[in-house]
Design a protein around this motif. Structure first.
Motif, PDB file in Angstrom:
ATOM      1  N   GLY A  19       0.813  -1.207   0.000  1.00 10.26           N
ATOM      2  CA  GLY A  19       0.000   0.000   0.000  1.00 10.26           C
ATOM      3  C   GLY A  19       0.846   1.256   0.000  1.00 10.26           C
ATOM      4  O   GLY A  19       0.516   2.236  -0.651  1.00 10.26           O
ATOM      5  N   LYS A  91      -7.224   3.354  -1.353  1.00  6.41           N
ATOM      6  CA  LYS A  91      -8.291   2.909  -0.456  1.00  6.41           C
ATOM      7  C   LYS A  91      -8.974   1.651  -1.001  1.00  6.41           C
ATOM      8  O   LYS A  91      -9.217   0.697  -0.263  1.00  6.41           O
ATOM      9  CB  LYS A  91      -9.313   4.026  -0.268  1.00  6.41           C
ATOM     10  N   ASP A  92      -9.268   1.633  -2.285  1.00  6.12           N
ATOM     11  CA  ASP A  92      -9.902   0.463  -2.889  1.00  6.12           C
ATOM     12  C   ASP A  92      -9.011  -0.769  -2.794  1.00  6.12           C
ATOM     13  O   ASP A  92      -9.475  -1.870  -2.502  1.00  6.12           O
ATOM     14  CB  ASP A  92     -10.239   0.730  -4.358  1.00  6.12           C
ATOM     15  N   GLU A  93      -7.728  -0.571  -3.020  1.00  5.33           N
ATOM     16  CA  GLU A  93      -6.791  -1.696  -2.957  1.00  5.33           C
ATOM     17  C   GLU A  93      -6.695  -2.252  -1.539  1.00  5.33           C
ATOM     18  O   GLU A  93      -6.680  -3.468  -1.344  1.00  5.33           O
ATOM     19  CB  GLU A  93      -5.414  -1.230  -3.434  1.00  5.33           C
ATOM     20  N   ILE A  94      -6.664  -1.381  -0.543  1.00  9.49           N
ATOM     21  CA  ILE A  94      -6.598  -1.823   0.857  1.00  9.49           C
ATOM     22  C   ILE A  94      -7.858  -2.604   1.220  1.00  9.49           C
ATOM     23  O   ILE A  94      -7.786  -3.648   1.880  1.00  9.49           O
ATOM     24  CB  ILE A  94      -6.416  -0.611   1.794  1.00  9.49           C
ATOM     25  N   ILE A  95      -9.022  -2.119   0.806  1.00  9.40           N
ATOM     26  CA  ILE A  95     -10.277  -2.805   1.128  1.00  9.40           C
ATOM     27  C   ILE A  95     -10.281  -4.208   0.536  1.00  9.40           C
ATOM     28  O   ILE A  95     -10.645  -5.182   1.204  1.00  9.40           O
ATOM     29  CB  ILE A  95     -11.484  -1.980   0.641  1.00  9.40           C
ATOM     30  N   VAL A  96      -9.872  -4.334  -0.706  1.00  8.82           N
ATOM     31  CA  VAL A  96      -9.852  -5.652  -1.361  1.00  8.82           C
ATOM     32  C   VAL A  96      -8.846  -6.574  -0.684  1.00  8.82           C
ATOM     33  O   VAL A  96      -9.132  -7.750  -0.419  1.00  8.82           O
ATOM     34  CB  VAL A  96      -9.543  -5.505  -2.862  1.00  8.82           C
ATOM     35  N   ARG A  97      -7.669  -6.053  -0.349  1.00  9.29           N
ATOM     36  CA  ARG A  97      -6.645  -6.891   0.297  1.00  9.29           C
ATOM     37  C   ARG A  97      -7.075  -7.346   1.691  1.00  9.29           C
ATOM     38  O   ARG A  97      -6.856  -8.497   2.058  1.00  9.29           O
ATOM     39  CB  ARG A  97      -5.316  -6.152   0.362  1.00  9.29           C
ATOM     40  N   ILE A  98      -7.682  -6.447   2.462  1.00 12.44           N
ATOM     41  CA  ILE A  98      -8.163  -6.841   3.792  1.00 12.44           C
ATOM     42  C   ILE A  98      -9.236  -7.913   3.667  1.00 12.44           C
ATOM     43  O   ILE A  98      -9.243  -8.886   4.425  1.00 12.44           O
ATOM     44  CB  ILE A  98      -8.675  -5.612   4.571  1.00 12.44           C
ATOM     45  N   PHE A  99     -10.131  -7.749   2.703  1.00 10.86           N
ATOM     46  CA  PHE A  99     -11.168  -8.760   2.471  1.00 10.86           C
ATOM     47  C   PHE A  99     -10.534 -10.110   2.147  1.00 10.86           C
ATOM     48  O   PHE A  99     -10.944 -11.140   2.710  1.00 10.86           O
ATOM     49  CB  PHE A  99     -12.082  -8.299   1.328  1.00 10.86           C
TER      50      PHE A  99
END
Length: 137
Positions: A19, A91-99
């Motif tokens: 990130g 932000k979108d990348e972090i959300i997908v990775r956390i998921f």
């Protein structure tokens, strides 16, 4: 449970280090001319690149006469719109990775839970004291 955490820690570290590397965003301007639309990459020289996403920017960059009627008074003003957006935002990348980390952690936990439960059961039964019968008396 500790094993699951040990498996998730490297994934979380990778998540945040990737990130930090992806901080540089690219902004785009989408020009709507009636039912047609075109996306242009905005130059990142300004601190606020979306301020460049204007009607004139679109008219200067559109080719093939897609917006010929926009430049004169024949086109109504509501027929032309612009939209500024960032593709592949942090932000979108972090959300997908956390998921993904959460889902893989749950899958791993569901896979190893029966083995951990059996191991705990075997360990508990091994710690119980069973008296030995003295047959000589």
């Amino acid at each position: 449970m500790a094993l699951v955490l040990l498996l998730l820690i490297p994934s979380l570290l990778t998540l945040f280090t990737k990130g930090v590397q992806a901080v540089e965003l690219q902004m785009f301007c989408k020009c709507f001319c009636g039912s047609n639309s075109t996306i242009f990459e905005l130059p990142m020289v300004d601190p606020k690149p979306c301020s460049n996403c204007t009607k004139q920017f679109c008219l200067d960059n559109v080719k093939d006469g897609m917006c010929d009627g926009i430049a004169d008074e024949t086109c109504p003003s509501n027929d032309f719109r612009t939209a500024c957006f960032a593709r592949d935002s942090f932000k979108d990348e972090i959300i997908v990775r956390i998921f993904l980390v959460i889902i893989f952690g749950l899958i791993i936990f569901a896979f190893i839970k029966p083995y951990v439960d059996q191991w705990k059961k075997d360990r508990q039964s091994g710690n119980q004291y069973t008296p030995v019968i003295d047959r000589e008396n």
